[in-house]
Design a protein around this motif. Structure first.
Motif, mmCIF file in Angstrom:
data_model
loop_
_atom_site.group_PDB
_atom_site.id
_atom_site.type_symbol
_atom_site.label_atom_id
_atom_site.label_comp_id
_atom_site.label_asym_id
_atom_site.label_seq_id
_atom_site.Cartn_x
_atom_site.Cartn_y
_atom_site.Cartn_z
ATOM 1 N N ILE A 38 0.831 -1.202 0.000
ATOM 2 C CA ILE A 38 0.000 0.000 0.000
ATOM 3 C C ILE A 38 0.866 1.252 0.000
ATOM 4 N N CYS A 39 1.922 1.252 0.805
ATOM 5 C CA CYS A 39 2.833 2.404 0.843
ATOM 6 C C CYS A 39 3.455 2.642 -0.527
ATOM 7 N N GLU A 40 3.843 1.576 -1.200
ATOM 8 C CA GLU A 40 4.464 1.693 -2.526
ATOM 9 C C GLU A 40 3.488 2.317 -3.528
ATOM 10 N N GLY B 5 3.363 6.992 1.874
ATOM 11 C CA GLY B 5 2.735 5.825 2.474
ATOM 12 C C GLY B 5 2.673 5.873 3.984
ATOM 13 N N GLU B 6 3.777 6.303 4.627
ATOM 14 C CA GLU B 6 3.784 6.277 6.090
ATOM 15 C C GLU B 6 4.628 7.395 6.659
ATOM 16 N N TYR B 7 4.320 7.716 7.917
ATOM 17 C CA TYR B 7 5.116 8.657 8.685
ATOM 18 C C TYR B 7 5.274 8.101 10.095
ATOM 19 N N GLY B 8 6.512 8.060 10.585
ATOM 20 C CA GLY B 8 6.746 7.720 11.986
ATOM 21 C C GLY B 8 6.938 6.252 12.301
ATOM 22 N N GLY C 263 -3.406 15.221 5.366
ATOM 23 C CA GLY C 263 -4.021 14.134 4.631
ATOM 24 C C GLY C 263 -3.191 13.598 3.499
ATOM 25 N N LYS C 264 -1.882 13.869 3.504
ATOM 26 C CA LYS C 264 -0.999 13.441 2.421
ATOM 27 C C LYS C 264 -0.247 12.156 2.725
ATOM 28 N N VAL C 265 -0.531 11.545 3.881
ATOM 29 C CA VAL C 265 0.159 10.316 4.291
ATOM 30 C C VAL C 265 -0.890 9.286 4.713
ATOM 31 N N ALA C 266 -0.671 8.036 4.318
ATOM 32 C CA ALA C 266 -1.681 6.994 4.559
ATOM 33 C C ALA C 266 -1.643 6.430 5.973
ATOM 34 N N PHE C 267 -0.439 6.162 6.512
ATOM 35 C CA PHE C 267 -0.324 5.464 7.791
ATOM 36 C C PHE C 267 0.548 6.242 8.774
ATOM 37 N N CYS C 268 0.164 6.160 10.044
ATOM 38 C CA CYS C 268 0.991 6.751 11.095
ATOM 39 C C CYS C 268 0.785 6.011 12.405
ATOM 40 N N PRO C 269 1.847 5.428 12.981
ATOM 41 C CA PRO C 269 1.719 4.850 14.325
ATOM 42 C C PRO C 269 1.503 5.977 15.330
#
Length: 433
Positions: free
Chosen positions: A182-184, A200-203, A259-265
């Motif tokens: 998904i990140c790709e 795809g992700e941050y953090g 809203g420009k990143v899909a995932f964040c822990p």
């Protein structure tokens, strides 16, 4: 003469009776140690209501008892204040224990072991706790504290972004492969200006990867570093692979907020703070959320790290039986535990409280837009959570490991020999402690 003697004796008797009455009616003072605000470093103006309500209920059922505490102590000052109270012989009968301090307090004799209380109290059933939350207060093979409140790390998903790109929300058993795919797909240049502007992700960190691949920085029993391990190498390789998708772009929290990143822990406590006015300032008002457990590595499971605020009894207390009763009111009573969801940002440490209808309502009120959380995975996630116990010297150990692992992730250096060298250096440091 006899009349005077009789009068004197009667007077003495009255004095004695008055003294006995006064002594028996004199309130017993139980002292507690608490700090103002949240354990999770987020705004929490109402958290004091939980303690005050518990005190009021305790004093009602114990009419000759007064529960007192010093108000206004900030979390940043709390450990130093508590240590000074211990040195002055004024340690509170019951006090909150930060997870970072548990090892030290147990080692220097500030905390009473709770094993005997737990085993002999017929009204105490430790199976009511999530095993991971109860284990948070166990160190050196003894239970030195009960968990009061926990906050797990979950993976928060920008549901809107995934839907706009025709991607389904992963299920709760998702894996690294699902995460990476998904990140790709979502790491793209949306405006064709030559720079990636959607990510795809941050953090997501090497710690997240280690935990979800069944690994840790060190083994708590042997007190040895465990980085010389194939599953550690693959976890670090996975984080490097994720970072390469960004092609050198620095992904920031502001990008995630927009809203420009899909995932964040994110710690559950951190998320819950953003919704209530005025701290939210519509921070996440432009997209819907879902939350998931962390993606599982090939040798691990959907494990999240979890931090807990603990509570213990002073080794110096002269009122340990009463202290145990008050400790249970904070950490074992359903009314107190349910109020955590209303006035604080963490989650209850008791199984049946976290799944109650009232709690579901409180959590749902924090959901942005029309998000509708499916928290059916919550119990399993809590039972699988990983608590990092910070034994003596852990901060120095972690700092050294973090710096080197980050460096290796950002380069093309061979991971295996780099981790073997780091493992040796950490073990040398551990042997000196």
């Amino acid at each position: 003469m006899k009349k005077r003697l009789r009068t004197f004796l009667i007077a003495m008797l009255v004095c004695c009776l008055v003294g006995i009455f006064y002594y028996t009616q004199k309130p017993v003072v139980l002292t507690i140690g608490v700090f103002a605000g949240s354990n999770w470093n987020v705004p929490s103006p109402d958290s004091g209501k939980i303690i005050d309500s518990a005190i009021k209920r305790f004093e009602k059922t114990h009419p000759n008892v007064q529960v007192k505490y010093v108000s206004g102590i900030l979390k940043d000052d709390y450990s130093a204040w508590l240590s000074k109270e211990a040195l002055d012989g004024k340690l509170p009968d019951v006090f909150m224990v930060l997870s970072d301090d548990l090892s030290t307090y147990a080692k220097v004799g500030m905390l009473e072991s709770l094993d005997a209380y737990m085993q002999t109290d017929p009204d105490f059933n430790q199976s009511r706790y999530f095993s991971t939350t109860l284990n948070a207060g166990n160190i050196y093979d003894q239970q030195y504290a009960l968990p009061y409140e926990s906050s797990p790390t979950l993976m928060f998903v920008n549901k809107t972004l995934l839907e706009e790109n025709g991607i389904e929300i992963p299920n709760v058993n998702w894996t690294w492969d699902d995460f990476y795919a998904i990140c790709e797909k979502l790491t793209v240049d949306t405006d064709d200006d030559g720079e990636i502007d959607q990510f795809g992700e941050y953090g997501y960190t090497w710690e997240n990867a280690l935990s979800s691949n069944g690994q840790a920085l060190l083994d708590e029993k042997s007190m040895k570093s465990t980085l010389q391990n194939e599953d550690v190498y693959s976890a670090i390789e996975f984080v490097r692979k994720l970072n390469l998708l960004n092609r050198g772009q620095n992904v920031t929290s502001e990008m995630f907020d927009k809203g420009k990143v899909a995932f964040c822990p994110m710690m559950f406590s951190e998320y819950r703070t953003y919704k209530p006015y005025p701290w939210s300032v519509k921070k996440y008002s432009n997209f819907e959320w879902e939350c998931l457990p962390m993606p599982a590595g090939p040798s691990g499971y959907n494990a999240s790290q979890m931090d807990s605020l603990l509570c213990g009894i002073s080794k110096m207390s002269s009122k340990k039986k009463m202290a145990w009763e008050f400790l249970k009111l904070l950490c074992y009573d359903e009314t107190t535990q349910e109020s955590l969801f209303k006035y604080s940002q963490g989650v209850s440490v008791l199984k049946n409280v976290s799944t109650s209808k009232n709690v579901t309502k409180y959590i749902q009120e924090d959901a942005p837009l029309d998000s509708n959380y499916n928290l059916e995975f919550f119990d399993d996630m809590m039972e699988q959570a990983i608590t990092i116990k910070k034994l003596d010297g852990y901060d120095q150990l972690y700092s050294m490991a973090d710096s080197e692992i980050r460096r290796v992730i950002d380069t093309n250096e061979d991971i295996e020999p780099a981790m073997q060298n780091l493992n040796d250096e950490l073990n040398i440091l551990l042997e000196k402690q």
